[in-house]
Design a protein around this motif. Structure first.
Motif, PDB file in Angstrom:
ATOM      1  N   LYS A 106      -1.864   3.786   0.634  1.00 33.58           N
ATOM      2  CA  LYS A 106      -1.725   2.635  -0.270  1.00 33.58           C
ATOM      3  C   LYS A 106      -1.477   3.111  -1.696  1.00 33.58           C
ATOM      4  O   LYS A 106      -0.657   2.540  -2.421  1.00 33.58           O
ATOM      5  CB  LYS A 106      -2.991   1.761  -0.213  1.00 33.58           C
ATOM      6  CG  LYS A 106      -3.186   1.089   1.134  1.00 33.58           C
ATOM      7  CD  LYS A 106      -4.497   0.348   1.189  1.00 33.58           C
ATOM      8  CE  LYS A 106      -4.730  -0.163   2.605  1.00 33.58           C
ATOM      9  NZ  LYS A 106      -6.048  -0.704   2.799  1.00 33.58           N
ATOM     10  N   TYR A 107      -2.199   4.154  -2.087  1.00 32.31           N
ATOM     11  CA  TYR A 107      -2.002   4.704  -3.433  1.00 32.31           C
ATOM     12  C   TYR A 107      -0.585   5.259  -3.576  1.00 32.31           C
ATOM     13  O   TYR A 107       0.089   5.014  -4.585  1.00 32.31           O
ATOM     14  CB  TYR A 107      -3.018   5.805  -3.742  1.00 32.31           C
ATOM     15  CG  TYR A 107      -2.636   6.551  -4.994  1.00 32.31           C
ATOM     16  CD1 TYR A 107      -2.750   5.941  -6.233  1.00 32.31           C
ATOM     17  CD2 TYR A 107      -2.087   7.833  -4.928  1.00 32.31           C
ATOM     18  CE1 TYR A 107      -2.347   6.592  -7.388  1.00 32.31           C
ATOM     19  CE2 TYR A 107      -1.679   8.484  -6.073  1.00 32.31           C
ATOM     20  CZ  TYR A 107      -1.821   7.861  -7.298  1.00 32.31           C
ATOM     21  OH  TYR A 107      -1.396   8.496  -8.440  1.00 32.31           O
ATOM     22  N   SER A 108      -0.151   5.991  -2.579  1.00 30.63           N
ATOM     23  CA  SER A 108       1.180   6.590  -2.615  1.00 30.63           C
ATOM     24  C   SER A 108       2.260   5.509  -2.728  1.00 30.63           C
ATOM     25  O   SER A 108       3.231   5.646  -3.478  1.00 30.63           O
ATOM     26  CB  SER A 108       1.384   7.430  -1.355  1.00 30.63           C
ATOM     27  OG  SER A 108       2.601   8.099  -1.412  1.00 30.63           O
ATOM     28  N   SER A 109       2.078   4.423  -2.002  1.00 31.66           N
ATOM     29  CA  SER A 109       3.011   3.296  -2.058  1.00 31.66           C
ATOM     30  C   SER A 109       3.002   2.664  -3.455  1.00 31.66           C
ATOM     31  O   SER A 109       4.053   2.307  -4.001  1.00 31.66           O
ATOM     32  CB  SER A 109       2.637   2.269  -0.997  1.00 31.66           C
ATOM     33  OG  SER A 109       3.453   1.140  -1.086  1.00 31.66           O
ATOM     34  N   PHE A 110       1.810   2.537  -4.034  1.00 32.12           N
ATOM     35  CA  PHE A 110       1.686   1.999  -5.389  1.00 32.12           C
ATOM     36  C   PHE A 110       2.440   2.882  -6.381  1.00 32.12           C
ATOM     37  O   PHE A 110       3.204   2.400  -7.220  1.00 32.12           O
ATOM     38  CB  PHE A 110       0.209   1.890  -5.791  1.00 32.12           C
ATOM     39  CG  PHE A 110      -0.002   1.679  -7.266  1.00 32.12           C
ATOM     40  CD1 PHE A 110       0.190   0.425  -7.821  1.00 32.12           C
ATOM     41  CD2 PHE A 110      -0.359   2.739  -8.091  1.00 32.12           C
ATOM     42  CE1 PHE A 110       0.023   0.232  -9.197  1.00 32.12           C
ATOM     43  CE2 PHE A 110      -0.538   2.550  -9.453  1.00 32.12           C
ATOM     44  CZ  PHE A 110      -0.349   1.293 -10.007  1.00 32.12           C
TER      45      PHE A 110
END
Length: 199
Positions: A106-110
């Motif tokens: 999720k962080y990487s996508s953000f």
């Protein structure tokens, strides 16, 4: 300074060497002021990021989630100095969150949604009217693309195109300038197989 969002930027101009700890509500308002460019000073925009990032590092005075909410307002940022601060914060969060397999995707996508719009603003190719800071921003952007966006189809395609052109004529530095060569090679390898590795 006040606005329709009722935000206040303390330590305006970052004149005093101190950190400011804003409430969650105020960070949300400041993030909106950044997104709308009501907070027009680059030094204030980068100061917000660096203050929040320092407070996250300081024994969780501020949560990583709060920092990410603030960073969301920087999606249309185009100032090199501000991107230096954003890059530091993204890199720091990356090193901490990469160990958590539930949160990290999720962080990487953000991070990807924050970095990719910069490609439209700066581009991969130098332009005749580029200033020094634009050239530096392009190098920073390509490093961030390597870190967070190497799986994006357009990013992978551009890196592959640059590498293949470079392999045909490695003496022509206009094809792949030395300041971006390493991250472009990394993107090429991340998306490649044994053939790319051997090349």
């Amino acid at each position: 300074l006040t606005s329709k969002f009722d935000w206040v930027k303390l330590n305006a101009g970052q004149e005093v060497p101190m950190r400011v700890h804003y409430s969650e509500e105020m960070l949300t308002r400041l993030s909106k002021a950044v997104a709308t460019k009501e907070l027009s000073s680059p030094s204030d925009r980068v100061g917000l990021v660096l203050d929040a990032y320092a407070l996250v590092k300081a024994n969780q005075i501020l949560s990583p989630g709060s920092l990410m909410k603030l960073l969301a307002g920087y999606k249309d940022e185009s100032d090199y100095v501000v991107w230096q601060g954003i890059s530091s914060a993204l890199g720091g969060l990356d090193s901490v969150l990469s160990a958590d397999e539930n949160i990290y995707p999720k962080y990487s996508s953000f991070a990807k949604t924050l970095v990719l719009p910069l490609v439209e603003k700066v581009g991969w190719e130098p332009k005749p009217d580029d200033g020094h800071l634009t050239s530096l921003l392009r190098g920073l952007m390509i490093n961030l693309l390597c870190q967070f966006c190497s799986d994006d189809a357009d990013v992978a395609k551009e890196a592959s195109k640059k590498c293949e052109a470079f392999f045909e004529n490695p003496k022509d530095s206009s094809i792949l300038s030395p300041d971006i060569k390493l991250p472009v090679f990394k993107i090429y390898l991340k998306n490649g197989s044994k053939k790319e590795y051997d090349t």
